[in-house]
Scaffold this active site. Structure first.
Site, PDB file in Angstrom:
ATOM      1  N   HIS A  96      42.596 -56.479 -18.716  1.00 53.59           N
ATOM      2  CA  HIS A  96      42.888 -55.932 -17.391  1.00 53.59           C
ATOM      3  C   HIS A  96      41.797 -55.004 -16.891  1.00 53.59           C
ATOM      4  O   HIS A  96      41.139 -54.300 -17.651  1.00 53.59           O
ATOM      5  CB  HIS A  96      44.232 -55.175 -17.434  1.00 53.59           C
ATOM      6  CG  HIS A  96      44.247 -54.041 -18.414  1.00 53.59           C
ATOM      7  ND1 HIS A  96      43.826 -52.767 -18.109  1.00 53.59           N
ATOM      8  CD2 HIS A  96      44.633 -53.994 -19.720  1.00 53.59           C
ATOM      9  CE1 HIS A  96      43.968 -51.975 -19.151  1.00 53.59           C
ATOM     10  NE2 HIS A  96      44.454 -52.697 -20.156  1.00 53.59           N
ATOM     11  N   ASP A  97      41.590 -55.047 -15.585  1.00 52.48           N
ATOM     12  CA  ASP A  97      40.706 -54.117 -14.870  1.00 52.48           C
ATOM     13  C   ASP A  97      39.227 -54.293 -15.212  1.00 52.48           C
ATOM     14  O   ASP A  97      38.428 -53.389 -14.975  1.00 52.48           O
ATOM     15  CB  ASP A  97      41.118 -52.660 -15.114  1.00 52.48           C
ATOM     16  CG  ASP A  97      42.558 -52.401 -14.709  1.00 52.48           C
ATOM     17  OD1 ASP A  97      42.835 -52.362 -13.506  1.00 52.48           O
ATOM     18  OD2 ASP A  97      43.416 -52.267 -15.621  1.00 52.48           O
ATOM     19  N   GLY A 114      39.872 -53.599 -21.915  1.00 54.22           N
ATOM     20  CA  GLY A 114      40.178 -53.169 -20.560  1.00 54.22           C
ATOM     21  C   GLY A 114      39.124 -52.258 -19.951  1.00 54.22           C
ATOM     22  O   GLY A 114      38.490 -51.460 -20.631  1.00 54.22           O
TER      23      GLY A 114
END
Length: 235
Positions: A96-97, A114
């Site tokens: 994520h991100d 992440g």
């Protein structure tokens, strides 16, 4: 046997193989190839995530091989971005991100934590984990099976354990049209950073004082300014 959830956008001429799963929040560009059993826009592996609406964007002409997993953003940035013309080999993972630039290659089983950032034209060898929040500069080449736990500045080759600077990615730079003069200028910058016995702050001052007219030099300085984990040391 493809599964496509509701909140999904897929561009023209993209191909999706059997048993792939395209989950809510996927934004897939044109002319992409998604091979069997890949999962796009999976839920972040973040205990703070509460099903907020977030996205995972995949740029045009990107190839995603078997069992690749791409997770959408957490509520912190709300997006994961994979650039155009990217090759993600089998079993690689982008958490994520993350931001992955254009023309990058992540070999088999590369695992990106992440909030990591991988700039354009970077190549990461197989089975390499990239620590969360790490930055990998443009035109880097990182050997397979090593751990990225510090930031890897632009234009370099990195190897060994722990990961270290191993010179310029000269072959890659020549293939991408860098002139001998440009490559020589980049060498001057890294001589100041790694071979002059200066610390990074002192090296930056010298680069700005002596090489500020060189675009590549100032790109490297900008990377150093943004680095929060510190850069890899010399071999």
């Amino acid at each position: 046997f493809v599964t496509i959830e509701e909140d999904v956008e897929i561009g023209d001429n993209s191909w999706i193989g059997p048993n792939a799963v395209i989950m809510n929040g996927a934004r897939i560009g044109e002319n992409c190839k998604i091979f069997p059993c890949a999962i796009i826009a999976g839920i972040p592996q973040d205990l703070k995530f509460k099903e907020e609406p977030t996205t995972c964007t995949v740029g045009d002409n990107t190839t995603i091989h078997e069992f690749v997993t791409l997770h959408r953003g957490s509520n912190e940035t709300k997006r994961t971005i994979i650039g155009a013309n990217v090759l993600l080999m089998a079993y690689s993972h982008v958490a994520h991100d993350c931001l992955v630039g254009d023309n990058c290659i992540l070999a088999n089983s590369v695992q990106v934590g992440g909030f990591a950032e991988i700039d354009d034209w970077a190549i990461i060898g197989g089975c390499t984990p990239v620590h969360q929040f790490s930055k990998v500069g443009k035109h880097c080449m990182i050997g397979g099976g090593f751990r990225v736990i510090k930031d890897v500045p632009p234009y370099v080759m990195a190897g060994e354990e722990p990961l270290r600077y191993a010179g310029l990615n000269s072959i890659g730079l020549r293939r991408r049209g860098f002139s001998p003069q440009q490559i020589g200028n980049i060498k001057k910058v890294y001589h100041l950073i790694y071979d002059s016995k200066l610390n990074v702050s002192q090296a930056k001052e010298r680069i700005i004082a002596e090489l500020s007219e060189l675009p590549e030099a100032m790109e490297i300085v900008e990377f150093l300014n943004k680095s929060k984990r510190g850069i890899i040391p010399h071999i």
